[in-house]
Design a protein around this motif. Structure first.
Motif, PDB file in Angstrom:
ATOM      1  N   GLU A 532       0.816  -1.212   0.000  1.00 19.10           N
ATOM      2  CA  GLU A 532       0.000   0.000   0.000  1.00 19.10           C
ATOM      3  C   GLU A 532       0.852   1.265   0.000  1.00 19.10           C
ATOM      4  N   PHE A 533       1.963   1.267   0.725  1.00 17.13           N
ATOM      5  CA  PHE A 533       2.795   2.471   0.768  1.00 17.13           C
ATOM      6  C   PHE A 533       3.334   2.814  -0.610  1.00 17.13           C
ATOM      7  N   CYS A 534       3.818   1.797  -1.330  1.00 16.92           N
ATOM      8  CA  CYS A 534       4.380   2.041  -2.660  1.00 16.92           C
ATOM      9  C   CYS A 534       3.291   2.388  -3.665  1.00 16.92           C
ATOM     10  N   SER A 535       2.158   1.676  -3.596  1.00 17.45           N
ATOM     11  CA  SER A 535       1.117   1.852  -4.606  1.00 17.45           C
ATOM     12  C   SER A 535       0.252   3.076  -4.319  1.00 17.45           C
ATOM     13  N   GLN A 536      -0.425   3.063  -3.163  1.00 22.69           N
ATOM     14  CA  GLN A 536      -1.355   4.135  -2.845  1.00 22.69           C
ATOM     15  C   GLN A 536      -0.655   5.351  -2.244  1.00 22.69           C
ATOM     16  N   GLY A 537       0.439   5.132  -1.543  1.00 26.11           N
ATOM     17  CA  GLY A 537       1.122   6.245  -0.913  1.00 26.11           C
ATOM     18  C   GLY A 537       1.996   7.033  -1.870  1.00 26.11           C
ATOM     19  N   VAL A 538       3.020   6.366  -2.403  1.00 26.30           N
ATOM     20  CA  VAL A 538       3.992   7.073  -3.252  1.00 26.30           C
ATOM     21  C   VAL A 538       3.407   7.341  -4.638  1.00 26.30           C
ATOM     22  N   ARG A 539       2.922   6.284  -5.294  1.00 24.21           N
ATOM     23  CA  ARG A 539       2.474   6.455  -6.682  1.00 24.21           C
ATOM     24  C   ARG A 539       1.232   7.343  -6.767  1.00 24.21           C
ATOM     25  N   GLU A 540       0.194   6.976  -5.994  1.00 25.73           N
ATOM     26  CA  GLU A 540      -1.061   7.717  -6.092  1.00 25.73           C
ATOM     27  C   GLU A 540      -1.032   8.991  -5.247  1.00 25.73           C
ATOM     28  N   GLY A 541      -0.614   8.848  -3.976  1.00 25.94           N
ATOM     29  CA  GLY A 541      -0.687   9.980  -3.067  1.00 25.94           C
ATOM     30  C   GLY A 541       0.328  11.066  -3.346  1.00 25.94           C
ATOM     31  N   LEU A 542       1.456  10.709  -3.941  1.00 28.57           N
ATOM     32  CA  LEU A 542       2.500  11.708  -4.183  1.00 28.57           C
ATOM     33  C   LEU A 542       2.629  12.049  -5.670  1.00 28.57           C
ATOM     34  N   VAL A 543       3.011  11.057  -6.476  1.00 33.94           N
ATOM     35  CA  VAL A 543       3.326  11.337  -7.885  1.00 33.94           C
ATOM     36  C   VAL A 543       2.076  11.714  -8.664  1.00 33.94           C
ATOM     37  N   VAL A 544       1.053  10.851  -8.602  1.00 37.24           N
ATOM     38  CA  VAL A 544      -0.173  11.125  -9.366  1.00 37.24           C
ATOM     39  C   VAL A 544      -0.848  12.398  -8.869  1.00 37.24           C
ATOM     40  N   SER A 545      -0.884  12.578  -7.550  1.00 37.48           N
ATOM     41  CA  SER A 545      -1.511  13.787  -7.008  1.00 37.48           C
ATOM     42  C   SER A 545      -0.765  15.043  -7.452  1.00 37.48           C
ATOM     43  N   PHE A 546       0.563  14.975  -7.518  1.00 35.53           N
ATOM     44  CA  PHE A 546       1.317  16.146  -7.948  1.00 35.53           C
ATOM     45  C   PHE A 546       1.085  16.435  -9.430  1.00 35.53           C
ATOM     46  N   ILE A 547       1.024  15.398 -10.231  1.00 36.98           N
ATOM     47  CA  ILE A 547       0.746  15.616 -11.659  1.00 36.98           C
ATOM     48  C   ILE A 547      -0.646  16.223 -11.835  1.00 36.98           C
ATOM     49  N   PHE A 549      -2.184  17.983  -9.663  1.00 39.31           N
ATOM     50  CA  PHE A 549      -2.121  19.352  -9.154  1.00 39.31           C
ATOM     51  C   PHE A 549      -1.556  20.299 -10.218  1.00 39.31           C
ATOM     52  N   ILE A 550      -0.530  19.859 -10.932  1.00 37.00           N
ATOM     53  CA  ILE A 550       0.027  20.696 -11.996  1.00 37.00           C
ATOM     54  C   ILE A 550      -1.044  21.007 -13.040  1.00 37.00           C
ATOM     55  N   CYS A 551      -1.790  19.982 -13.431  1.00 34.49           N
ATOM     56  CA  CYS A 551      -2.833  20.185 -14.446  1.00 34.49           C
ATOM     57  C   CYS A 551      -3.944  21.089 -13.914  1.00 34.49           C
ATOM     58  N   GLN A 552      -4.368  20.858 -12.669  1.00 34.57           N
ATOM     59  CA  GLN A 552      -5.468  21.654 -12.121  1.00 34.57           C
ATOM     60  C   GLN A 552      -5.047  23.102 -11.891  1.00 34.57           C
ATOM     61  N   SER A 553      -3.859  23.297 -11.328  1.00 30.03           N
ATOM     62  CA  SER A 553      -3.411  24.664 -11.100  1.00 30.03           C
ATOM     63  C   SER A 553      -3.184  25.396 -12.421  1.00 30.03           C
ATOM     64  N   SER A 554      -2.765  24.667 -13.435  1.00 28.94           N
ATOM     65  CA  SER A 554      -2.591  25.304 -14.749  1.00 28.94           C
ATOM     66  C   SER A 554      -3.937  25.712 -15.330  1.00 28.94           C
ATOM     67  N   ARG A 555      -4.958  24.867 -15.140  1.00 31.52           N
ATOM     68  CA  ARG A 555      -6.289  25.219 -15.657  1.00 31.52           C
ATOM     69  C   ARG A 555      -6.869  26.434 -14.942  1.00 31.52           C
ATOM     70  N   GLN A 556      -6.429  26.696 -13.723  1.00 30.85           N
ATOM     71  CA  GLN A 556      -6.957  27.848 -12.997  1.00 30.85           C
ATOM     72  C   GLN A 556      -6.540  29.165 -13.648  1.00 30.85           C
ATOM     73  N   TYR A 557      -5.458  29.138 -14.416  1.00 27.96           N
ATOM     74  CA  TYR A 557      -5.044  30.355 -15.114  1.00 27.96           C
ATOM     75  C   TYR A 557      -5.969  30.687 -16.277  1.00 27.96           C
ATOM     76  N   CYS A 558      -6.878  29.783 -16.572  1.00 24.73           N
ATOM     77  CA  CYS A 558      -7.794  30.012 -17.688  1.00 24.73           C
ATOM     78  C   CYS A 558      -9.116  30.592 -17.222  1.00 24.73           C
ATOM     79  N   GLU A 559      -9.164  31.117 -15.995  1.00 23.87           N
ATOM     80  CA  GLU A 559     -10.400  31.706 -15.501  1.00 23.87           C
ATOM     81  C   GLU A 559     -10.677  33.005 -16.231  1.00 23.87           C
ATOM     82  N   SER A 560     -11.903  33.462 -16.093  1.00 26.93           N
ATOM     83  CA  SER A 560     -12.332  34.646 -16.844  1.00 26.93           C
ATOM     84  C   SER A 560     -11.593  35.886 -16.365  1.00 26.93           C
ATOM     85  N   ALA A 561     -11.638  36.911 -17.169  1.00 29.43           N
ATOM     86  CA  ALA A 561     -10.973  38.175 -16.858  1.00 29.43           C
ATOM     87  C   ALA A 561     -11.549  38.758 -15.581  1.00 29.43           C
ATOM     88  N   GLY A 562     -10.692  39.399 -14.814  1.00 29.12           N
ATOM     89  CA  GLY A 562     -11.112  39.927 -13.524  1.00 29.12           C
ATOM     90  C   GLY A 562     -10.765  38.995 -12.402  1.00 29.12           C
TER      91      GLY A 562
END
Length: 831
Positions: A532-547, A549-562
């Motif tokens: 579980e630590f390797c699969s759900q912890g490192v892979r899912e909880g760290l690597v996948v979550s960070f990827i 996060f990059i995609c979600q935070s990047s999409r936030q820059y596409c919000e409307s003007a203002g």
């Protein structure tokens, strides 16, 4: 005699056992001759009663000879005689061979028989002597028994009286004996003597003499018990003396439960001091910033983006207490855990593992003592674990994960001693849960640090992108190249630097987290850390979550003007779009493959597939690129809209040159083309016509139609003109202004130009034009046509929109008199 010598010579040179096959053949022939089978029994054939059977026991030579004379001829008789002679000789030879072969055995058997005769004769003499001796002994025994028969009962009675007197003497001397043992501190002898006499004294306590002895012994044993209790409470004795003390108290009917409570209470006072020391260390330890993050500071001249340059706080710095966690765990293990193990071992030796005999066996002391021990250990361990968890929670920094892992390993390793000493205890499993929770919390801290690092990196990128606007030289935002040593790096350098920093930081985090699964770590072989630590912890909880996060935070820059997206530099949108696209094409697969190989991830539970992450990254890249097109298109559209709305198109002067805003539009479009070309490929264009840059106004069919019908302009004329324009639109391809763009330069520029020209068209439709106003629009559109066609995928799109602009201006013109095409070309080439 000669034959015997020859035979002797023959068998003296050849050993009897040298030819086993010959010996077996001889034996078989003898058996056959005597009618024996393999087991040595007489066969049915040998038991035949035929007198003519030469091998049978009832053979009669006369009958056999008469039968041969009657049945055989002379020649047959002679042949039969010859055969019999040969058989006789053969049998004689075989017999002689057997004698020679077994000669030594015969001699040995003869010697053995002779020796047996001598031995049996000697044995017979000894047996006769023994028989005579036994008879004499029996006679003497009978004589003695007869003599003592009268005195036997008297002797038995005297022996019983002697034994009783010895017991009475022991009882009368018991108080003095006990006092002597008490003075010599021979407590075990005193207790043993008292236990021997206790039952007798209790049985005859109604007699005054015995009652006095019992009272004296009771007073003495009470003093002895008091000394044993004091010795037990002091606890300064050796383990052997303490064990003897407990055993004697139990033999003196001291309540076992009370002894267990006193022992544990005395031990708890020592543990309180250890726990208070650990708690005081937690309260008194100030949190300090030690520095030394995972990220090495870089030289801005060598690397475009330095995440540590603009961040006031580094997420990878390690705020630690005055005493690091390894020292804290060491102190807890060396003081608390070691003392706890010693107490458990001593307690078990005193109350649980000791053999129970006599009355103690019926009291079931081990079960009661074991229950009290479990409660005692669980209570103390819970307090110790709470202090350990509080100290682990203070490890907020993630700069040096090895210290935490070593501390957890030492903590887990020392708790295994308790599992061996106290089977069935929940303490080791609770300690393992603390390690698991610490690992999970560490994963969350690393994820948070990576997210902060990503935001700080983007802040540095934004500052690098804003630097050209702040410089005196007025360098372009596109960052096409650096002409001085202080020049801001280009977009490809920023993208490469940002991507490398993120990837290197993620690798550094994975290396730190991998310490939890090192082979020399005791808890790494636990099922959680293997799966579980390797699969759900490192892979899912760290690597996948960070990827994600990059995609979600990047999409936030596409919000409307203002909102947030309104202040985002377009170049940052373009850079993030390319970053997400690179993640979709290669980076995500590389990161997840690296994680799976490094941590040996086994997907026993459902995990996020690579395709899903790639799809999310591509979606983010598409949204960012669409937003980039929209933002750049709106910037150019804003210039065009202001240029149309702030001009008096009815009373304007005759055009002599191209308006400055059109030149600015072309310049900005060229700058965008360079900027996009730094990150994206060219793309596919449709074949251009040879005279695209010199196309005349014949393409503006709607305006030409309006000009043709201008002399007969009547109230019904506009309806005809609109009809012709609408018919022309029916046969034109529909243009989707805000359609998604492809990941190439041509598609991006096409989208921006579509938005800009569409805005220009709508602004023109809202204005009224005079004669010179229409001509100015003609000049401006021709100028745009000369330059914009080369940026789009299909030049007909530009021609169509410009044709619509001129047609709309002609439709809104009060005096639609167009300018000559040659004059327009001269003005545009000059301007």
């Amino acid at each position: 005699r000669r034959n015997e010598i020859n035979v002797t010579t023959k068998y003296s040179t050849t050993p009897p056992d040298s030819d086993p096959s010959q010996r077996r053949r001889v034996h078989s022939m003898l058996k056959h001759y005597y009618g024996l089978n393999e087991e040595g029994k007489v066969t049915e054939q040998a038991e035949s009663l035929d007198p003519c059977d030469i091998n049978g026991p009832h053979f009669d030579p006369e009958v056999y000879l008469n039968k041969l004379r009657m049945e055989c001829s002379l020649g047959e008789l002679m042949d039969h005689e010859s055969c019999m002679v040969k058989q006789i000789r053969s049998l004689d030879s075989d017999m002689q061979t057997l004698v020679y072969e077994n000669y030594n055995k015969f001699i040995s058997a003869t010697d053995t028989i002779r020796k047996m005769k001598n031995d049996f004769k000697k044995m017979e003499d000894e047996m006769d002597c023994l028989s005579a001796n036994m008879a004499a002994i029996t006679e003497f025994s009978a004589h003695i028994s007869g003599t003592l028969q009268d005195q036997h009962a008297q002797i038995t009675k005297l022996s019983g009286v002697h034994t009783l007197l010895r017991k009475l003497q022991f009882l009368f001397e018991l108080p003095a004996r006990l006092n002597k043992c008490l003075e010599l501190q021979a407590y075990a002898q005193a207790v043993s003597a008292h236990r021997r006499a206790r039952c007798v004294l209790q049985q005859y306590s109604h007699m005054p003499s015995f009652r006095g002895i019992q009272d004296d012994c009771h007073v003495i044993m009470e003093q002895l018990a008091q000394q044993l209790r004091q010795k037990f409470r002091d606890g300064g004795s050796s383990a052997k003396d303490l064990s003897e003390c407990v055993e004697l108290l139990l033999q003196l009917d001291e309540p076992a439960e009370e002894l267990c409570d006193k022992f544990l209470s005395h031990a708890q006072s020592r543990f309180e001091a250890d726990l208070q020391g650990l708690e005081a260390e937690l309260k008194d330890s100030p949190v300090t910033d030690t520095g030394g993050g995972l990220v090495q500071k870089t030289n801005p001249g060598s690397n475009p983006v330095s995440p540590s340059s603009s961040s006031t706080t580094n997420p990878f710095l390690s705020p630690t207490a005055g005493t690091d966690i390894l020292e804290f765990i060491d102190r807890g293990c060396n003081e608390f855990v070691s003392s706890l193990c010693l107490v458990i071992a001593s307690y078990q030796e005193l109350f649980i593992n000791r053999p129970q005999e006599g009355e103690l066996a019926s009291k079931n002391i081990p079960e009661m003592a074991n229950g009290k021990l479990h409660v005692f250990v669980d209570t103390l361990a819970a307090r110790y674990f709470s202090l350990v968890e509080r100290r682990i929670q203070e490890e907020k920094g993630v700069s040096d994960n090895s210290l935490l892992v070593r501390a957890l390993d030492r903590f887990h390793r020392r708790l295994q001693a308790i599992s061996k000493l106290l089977p069935g205890s929940a303490v080791p499993s609770q300690g393992t849960e603390i390690v698991v929770r610490a690992a999970r919390e560490r994963i969350k801290q690393y994820l948070s640090a990576l997210q902060t690092f990503y935001h700080d990196s983007l802040t540095d990128v934004r500052q690098a992108l804003a630097a050209p606007r702040q410089s005196a030289g007025g360098a372009s935002v596109s960052g096409g190249g650096a002409t001085s040593k202080d020049a801001t790096p280009s977009l490809p350098e920023l993208l490469t630097s940002l991507s490398n920093f993120i990837l290197n930081q993620l690798k550094s985090v994975l290396a730190s987290v991998h310490l939890f699964t090192a082979k020399d770590i005791t808890f790494s072989n636990k099922p959680y850390f293997k799966g579980e630590f390797c699969s759900q912890g490192v892979r899912e909880g760290l690597v996948v979550s960070f990827i994600k996060f990059i995609c979600q935070s990047s999409r936030q820059y596409c919000e409307s003007a203002g909102d947030r997206g309104g202040s985002t530099p377009p170049a940052l949108l373009l850079l993030l779009s390319r970053l997400c696209l690179d993640y979709e094409t290669s980076t995500i697969s590389y990161i997840l493959t690296l994680t799976d190989e490094q941590f040996l991830v086994q997907h026993h539970t459902p995990v996020t597939p690579v395709t899903a992450l790639c799809a999310e990254a591509r979606e983010a890249a598409q949204k960012l690129l669409n937003h980039y097109v929209k933002v750049q298109g709106l910037i150019i559209s804003q210039m065009l809209r202001k240029s149309v709305e702030t001009r008096d198109w009815v009373n304007t002067i005759e055009p002599r040159n191209v308006r400055a805003v059109m030149k600015r539009v072309v310049e900005d479009t060229t700058s965008i083309d360079v900027q996009v070309g730094l990150l994206y490929e060219e793309g596919v264009r449709k074949a251009h016509s040879s005279d695209s840059s010199k196309r005349t106004f014949s393409v503006y069919s709607s305006s030409r139609q309006q000009i043709r019908y201008a002399p007969s302009y009547t109230p019904s004329a506009p309806m005809d003109t609109n009809l012709l324009s609408n018919i022309h639109k029916l046969f034109s391809e529909r243009i989707d202004i805000f359609s998604p763009v492809e990941f190439n330069k041509v598609s991006v520029l096409t989208g921006i130009i579509k938005i800009s020209l569409k805005t220009f068209l709508e602004c023109v439709r809202l204005r009224t034009f005079g004669r010179y106003g229409l001509q100015q629009i003609q000049v401006d559109c021709h100028y745009l046509q000369m330059y914009l066609w080369r940026f789009v995928s299909d030049e007909n799109l530009v021609h169509f929109l410009l044709d619509e602009i001129v047609g709309s201006a002609a439709h809104r013109c009060l005096d639609p008199s167009p300018m000559e095409q040659s004059v327009i070309e001269v003005i545009c080439e000059r301007g």
